[in-house]
Design a protein around this motif. Structure first.
Motif, PDB file in Angstrom:
ATOM      1  N   ASP A   1       0.818  -1.228   0.000  1.00 56.96           N
ATOM      2  CA  ASP A   1       0.000   0.000   0.000  1.00 56.96           C
ATOM      3  C   ASP A   1       0.846   1.270   0.000  1.00 56.96           C
ATOM      4  OD1 ASP A   1       0.984  -0.292   2.499  1.00 56.96           O
ATOM      5  OD2 ASP A   1      -0.879   0.215   3.560  1.00 56.96           O
TER       6      ASP A   1
ATOM      7  N   GLU B   1       2.345   4.442  -1.643  1.00 59.02           N
ATOM      8  CA  GLU B   1       2.073   5.285  -2.808  1.00 59.02           C
ATOM      9  C   GLU B   1       3.400   5.728  -3.417  1.00 59.02           C
ATOM     10  OE1 GLU B   1      -0.761   6.569  -4.139  1.00 59.02           O
ATOM     11  OE2 GLU B   1      -2.016   5.330  -2.836  1.00 59.02           O
TER      12      GLU B   1
ATOM     13  N   HIS C   1       4.788  11.266  -5.678  1.00 55.52           N
ATOM     14  CA  HIS C   1       3.939  11.867  -6.710  1.00 55.52           C
ATOM     15  C   HIS C   1       4.000  13.387  -6.608  1.00 55.52           C
ATOM     16  CE1 HIS C   1       0.534  12.340  -9.362  1.00 55.52           C
ATOM     17  NE2 HIS C   1      -0.096  13.047  -8.444  1.00 55.52           N
TER      18      HIS C   1
END
Ligand code: PLP
Length: 367
Positions: A24, A26, A29
């Motif tokens: 999980d 990420e 970004h």
């Protein structure tokens, strides 16, 4: 052909292979926002002057492109060692200081290791600890973003190794904390102290002389900020040569490309330009800080870097959106806890800062 972006509903072919603790996570970004003025990433607002770029390009053109670059970046390490007054073995080069942080954590990821950092701070310490499968512990700062020395000591693992990252000045809060409180960590058994001085040139405060007397201290610096070389990705570490050897154990063989090596060498020969840009940014920092302090409903925090953290009573989202509508991109750091309604603005050119301040006040202006 598979799509560029995986369908979140589709079965993931990687699931049987991926480490469970990364499932999980990420990927890092950066939200793409349309903007005219970019004040979100603590970069220098000043591009390298054309003659410096031409000199770099000329030196690069003279190299043989069919050959790998120097795997040890020896000329650059020698130039830095000479400038800093240390021996060449004390200097290690990375593809940005991010790469050195990753290498250190990777190499030191023992089962009994813990990465510790005051929080909020530079997010990569936690992200890279997680990527390496190392326990991470963030020690909260005080509500006015000062170091809570007792809290930091309490976060240390008493029975293992602790890799303590201190961003000095701290990103995103801005200030250099009390020197003695930080230096005390050097006397704690089982502590490796990594002083991340990415913004050193703006603060003028450093632990570099302490490297001579403490073999559990690593100082990190970068060309990405005051030197205006973020695109070239050059960071470096200064420490006992043993620590440079530790990172070398996990470093990819040709981690710093030839263009970046000659670019960094070239800019080191143009100190006067770097110093001039630095002076402009520091002068502007004082002007922006003073202007922000005069705005009703804005609370600023002390800064020694090229950015200012501030809290907006009307709410961070409203401020962020108003600025973006005016073409100005800053960093919205709003989240529950200490950073509630906080935003971070990087100091730009005088014209950019004027547009930022006008947009903050809801006035229109042109750059
Ligand atoms: C505190 C701190 N350390 C390291 C870095 C990464 O710098 P580099 O571009 O050298 O990887 C940043 C970048 O924002 C930073 O804020």
């Amino acid at each position: 052909m598979p799509p560029d972006v995986p369908d979140p509903q589709a079965p993931r072919p990687s699931r049987a292979f991926l480490r469970d603790d990364l499932a999980d996570v990420e990927p890092y970004h950066v939200e793409p926002h349309r903007h005219r003025i970019k004040l979100d990433a603590n970069e220098s607002p000043y591009d390298a002057p054309p003659d410096l770029k031409a000199e770099t390009a000329g030196a690069f053109a003279d190299l043989r492109w069919n050959r790998y670059p120097d795997p040890r970046a020896r000329r650059l390490r020698l130039a830095l060692a000479d400038r800093l007054g240390v021996s060449v073995g004390c200097v290690g080069i990375g593809n940005g200081s991010d790469e050195i942080i990753a290498g250190l954590i990777h190499a030191l990821a023992r089962p009994d290791a813990r990465v510790v950092a005051p929080e909020p701070t530079f997010s990569m310490y936690g992200i890279l600890a997680r990527a390496a499968g190392v326990e991470y512990c963030g020690a909260p700062l005080t509500p006015d973003f000062e170091l809570d020395a007792d809290g930091l000591h309490a976060a240390l693992r008493p029975d293992g190794t602790n890799i303590v990252f201190i961003s000095y000045p701290n990103n995103p809060t801005g200030a250099c904390w009390d020197r003695d409180a930080i230096a005390n960590l050097l006397d704690v058994p089982g502590v490796l102290l990594v002083l991340d001085e990415a913004y050193y040139e703006y603060s003028g405060m450093t632990f570099l002389p302490d490297v001579d007397t403490h073999d559990n201290l690593i100082v990190l610096r970068t060309f990405s900020k005051a030197f205006g070389f973020a695109a070239l990705r050059i960071g470096y570490m200064v420490a006992d040569p043993d620590w440079v050897g530790v990172v070398d154990r996990v470093r990819l063989p040709y981690n710093v490309n030839a263009l970046s090596q000659v670019g960094a060498l070239t800019v080191l020969g143009h100190d006067d330009r770097v110093a001039e840009h630095l002076r402009w940014v520091v002068d502007e920092r004082e002007r922006v800080l003073e202007a922000l302090n005069a705005v009703e409903g804005i609370e600023t925090f002390r800064t020694d870097a090229n950015f200012v953290l501030f809290r907006a009573r009307e709410g961070a989202d409203a401020v962020f959106t108003r600025l973006l509508d005016a073409g100005v991109l800053i960093r919205n750091l709003d989240r529950p806890g200490l950073l509630r309604d906080c935003l971070r603005v990087t100091i730009g050119t005088p014209a950019e800062n004027t547009v930022f301040l006008a947009a903050l006040l809801g006035e229109s202006s042109a750059v």
